[in-house]
Design an enzyme around this catalytic site. Structure first.
Site, short mmCIF file in Angstrom:
data_model
loop_
_atom_site.label_atom_id
_atom_site.label_comp_id
_atom_site.label_asym_id
_atom_site.label_seq_id
_atom_site.Cartn_x
_atom_site.Cartn_y
_atom_site.Cartn_z
CE LYS A 22 -2.61 2.68 3.40
NZ LYS A 22 -1.52 3.51 3.91
CG ASN A 23 2.28 2.89 3.56
OD1 ASN A 23 1.12 3.25 3.33
ND2 ASN A 23 2.73 2.68 4.79
CB CYS A 117 -5.12 6.66 10.09
SG CYS A 117 -5.88 5.24 9.32
NE ARG A 122 -0.36 10.68 9.91
CZ ARG A 122 -0.64 9.55 9.27
NH1 ARG A 122 -1.84 9.03 9.35
NH2 ARG A 122 0.27 8.94 8.54
CG ASP A 307 2.16 1.68 9.58
OD1 ASP A 307 1.88 2.55 10.43
OD2 ASP A 307 2.32 1.96 8.36
NE ARG A 399 -7.01 4.86 4.59
CZ ARG A 399 -6.05 5.24 5.43
NH1 ARG A 399 -6.30 5.39 6.69
NH2 ARG A 399 -4.84 5.49 4.99
C1 UD1 Z 1 4.17 6.91 6.68
C2 UD1 Z 1 3.15 5.81 6.48
C3 UD1 Z 1 2.50 5.43 7.79
C4 UD1 Z 1 3.56 5.07 8.83
C5 UD1 Z 1 4.63 6.16 8.93
C6 UD1 Z 1 5.80 5.76 9.81
C7 UD1 Z 1 2.37 6.25 4.23
C8 UD1 Z 1 1.27 6.76 3.38
N1 UD1 Z 1 2.14 6.29 5.54
O1 UD1 Z 1 3.45 8.03 7.20
O2 UD1 Z 1 1.65 4.31 7.56
O3 UD1 Z 1 2.96 4.90 10.10
O4 UD1 Z 1 5.15 6.45 7.62
O5 UD1 Z 1 6.40 4.60 9.34
O6 UD1 Z 1 3.40 5.80 3.76
N2 UD1 Z 1 6.79 14.39 11.05
C9 UD1 Z 1 6.98 15.71 11.32
N3 UD1 Z 1 6.91 16.60 10.28
C10 UD1 Z 1 6.68 16.20 9.00
C11 UD1 Z 1 6.50 14.83 8.73
C12 UD1 Z 1 6.56 13.93 9.78
O7 UD1 Z 1 7.19 16.11 12.46
O8 UD1 Z 1 6.65 17.05 8.10
C13 UD1 Z 1 6.84 13.40 12.17
C14 UD1 Z 1 5.48 12.74 12.39
O9 UD1 Z 1 4.66 13.50 13.23
C15 UD1 Z 1 5.88 11.41 12.97
C16 UD1 Z 1 7.24 11.10 12.34
O10 UD1 Z 1 7.72 12.35 11.81
O11 UD1 Z 1 6.07 11.52 14.37
C17 UD1 Z 1 7.21 10.10 11.23
O12 UD1 Z 1 6.28 10.50 10.25
P1 UD1 Z 1 6.46 10.08 8.72
O13 UD1 Z 1 7.55 9.08 8.61
O14 UD1 Z 1 6.52 11.31 7.92
O15 UD1 Z 1 5.07 9.35 8.46
P2 UD1 Z 1 4.12 9.46 7.20
O16 UD1 Z 1 4.94 9.63 5.97
O17 UD1 Z 1 3.03 10.44 7.46
#
Ligand code: UD1
Length: 432
Positions: A22-23, A117, A122, A307, A399
């Site tokens: 998915k991701n 989710c 986020r 996850d 999803r």
């Molecule tokens: C992706 C995955 C999600 C998974 C996560 C961590 C997808 C669509 N989703 O989410 O299923 O749980 O990786 O493996 O691939 N952060 C910030 N600022 C930012 C971006 C992130 O502070 O601009 C923080 C977030 O709050 C979180 C951490 O970084 O604590 C990791 O987030 P991130 O790796 O970016 O997760 P996603 O890409 O949203």
């Protein structure tokens, strides 16, 4: 409205075929916007997040064709809009990839702030910081992110990720793929889907090195050409079924996986008493002895994935002894706990830590999925519990899991999809 009805307490035996990740899919499909040609993408999972992202591409003017159940052809040569409508993008977190892809190809993107989710705050500040480093101007106006490249286009830059963010790493790769000059991402995330996106872009003519390590180098190229690419198997889907077998007992061959991607999950399941054997592109998982307590801390790859935290917690509710689970990524990932307690689970949560006292059995109960992986964990708890478990709000689960009911029935689970009349009645009452 539909729900799952599970009659639990049965061990699982047989084979399960894992779908595409998915991701990876929700990043690679938007990345097709960067390509001046026709992309054929194979091993695309049939899940609602994919349906949604394909709809968004169509809205933007891409020609999207399903060649068969899991193969999609995308022609982005005649995109008519760089404006992603709110009602579509707010339904999924991964809509943030449209910013990097549209900015990289057309020098502009207007995308509603992403949804998805609810795992806590986020933010997308790291994404924005990277786009700005590449020369873009980014403003958030009335709930929309407006990103615009300078007239001369995006340029290469050295970007240090304050946090190894999966989304920001992939988004930066997309925006930089067609920029001028060299972009270096330091402290990059290393998840398998990051390597998959780099491989996809490289197979279309990009020049990306180092994906899967902390430092990724992207040398911008003028154009990307069409081609064919097959998405990697889903690490988390495989881990979910492995956790299900660990919880229920049994013996299942999980087919079409990259076993290396599962090491971080297998290690914990083995510590809990499961037996895991690698056989080519399959893993065989079995458990017949007692389930043992473990401590788990979620971390970026190659650590234990966030996850998979709810799913392993489902197993730990019936393990012997006390387990401590520490959530290292998201602040709001224990919303399933209240539902597990309805089944007799003993869990205390304090901030990012959950203390789980294993009980001898869970009992079936009516539950409501509250997010994708929490929903999957409820399915595991229902499979392991005595009696009947109903799970509502299954749109969260759909999803991210292709044919979950069929796959589980194929290994002997008593699970079915039924119309949820109560929920329908409830909606009618609310509508009145
Ligand atoms: C992706 C995955 C999600 C998974 C996560 C961590 C997808 C669509 N989703 O989410 O299923 O749980 O990786 O493996 O691939 N952060 C910030 N600022 C930012 C971006 C992130 O502070 O601009 C923080 C977030 O709050 C979180 C951490 O970084 O604590 C990791 O987030 P991130 O790796 O970016 O997760 P996603 O890409 O949203």
């Amino acid at each position: 409205m539909q729900k799952y009805v599970i009659n639990g307490g049965k061990p699982l035996f047989g084979e399960i075929e894992i779908s595409g990740a998915k991701n990876a899919a929700v990043a690679i499909i938007p990345a097709a916007l960067l390509v001046d040609g026709v992309c054929r993408i194979e091993n695309v999972p049939q899940i609602s997040d994919v349906t949604l992202i394909l709809r968004i591409l169509e809205e933007l003017g891409a020609d999207v064709r399903l060649l068969n159940k899991n193969t999609v052809q995308i022609d982005s040569r005649h995109i008519t809009s760089c404006h992603v409508p709110d009602e579509l993008s707010r339904k999924m977190r991964a809509s943030y990839y449209l910013i990097g892809a549209l900015l990289g190809r057309f020098g502009q993107a207007v995308v509603s702030m992403p949804g998805g989710c609810d795992l806590g705050t986020r933010p997308i500040d790291l994404h924005v910081k990277s786009f700005e480093k590449l020369g873009a101007r980014v403003d958030v106006v009335s709930g929309y992110v407006h990103a615009t490249a300078p007239k001369t286009g995006l340029h290469g830059a050295t970007i240090y990720m304050d946090q190894a963010s999966v989304g920001a790493t992939m988004n930066t790769m997309m925006a930089a793929a067609r920029s001028t000059g060299l972009t270096i991402i330091e402290n990059a995330a290393k998840e398998p889907h990051i390597v998959d996106l780099a491989n996809f872009l490289n197979s279309m003519g990009a020049d990306i090195m180092g994906a899967g390590t902390d430092v990724i180098r992207i040398r911008g190229v003028g154009q990307l050409h069409g081609g064919a690419y097959s998405i990697i198997p889903d690490q988390i889907e495989a881990g979910t079924y492995m956790a299900a077998v660990t919880a229920t007992g049994g013996d299942v061959l999980i087919k079409n996986v990259i076993p290396k991607h599962l090491d971080c999950i297998s290690a914990k399941l083995v510590e809990m008493g499961a037996k895991v054997e690698e056989i080519g592109d399959c893993v065989r998982i079995s458990r017949s002895g007692p389930l043992k307590r473990v401590n788990v801390k979620t971390m970026p790859y190659p650590g234990f994935p966030t996850d998979m935290q709810p799913q392993i917690s489902a197993c730990l509710t019936i393990a012997e002894g006390t387990s401590v689970v520490t959530e290292g990524i998201w602040e709001n990932r224990y919303r399933y706990v209240a539902e597990f307690r309805r089944m007799g689970a003993q869990i205390q949560v304090d901030g990012k830590i959950a203390v789980i006292e294993g009980v001898s059995k869970l009992s079936g109960a009516p539950l409501m999925a509250c997010d994708l992986r929490a929903g999957a964990a409820m399915v595991i708890a229902g499979l392991a519990a005595e009696g009947t478990t109903d799970i509502g709000c299954i749109h969260y689960i759909e999803r991210g899991y292709e044919n979950l009911v069929e796959k589980l029935r194929g290994v002997g689970a008593d699970i079915c999809l039924v119309e949820d009349e109560d929920e329908e009645a409830q909606h009618k009452i609310e509508a009145v």
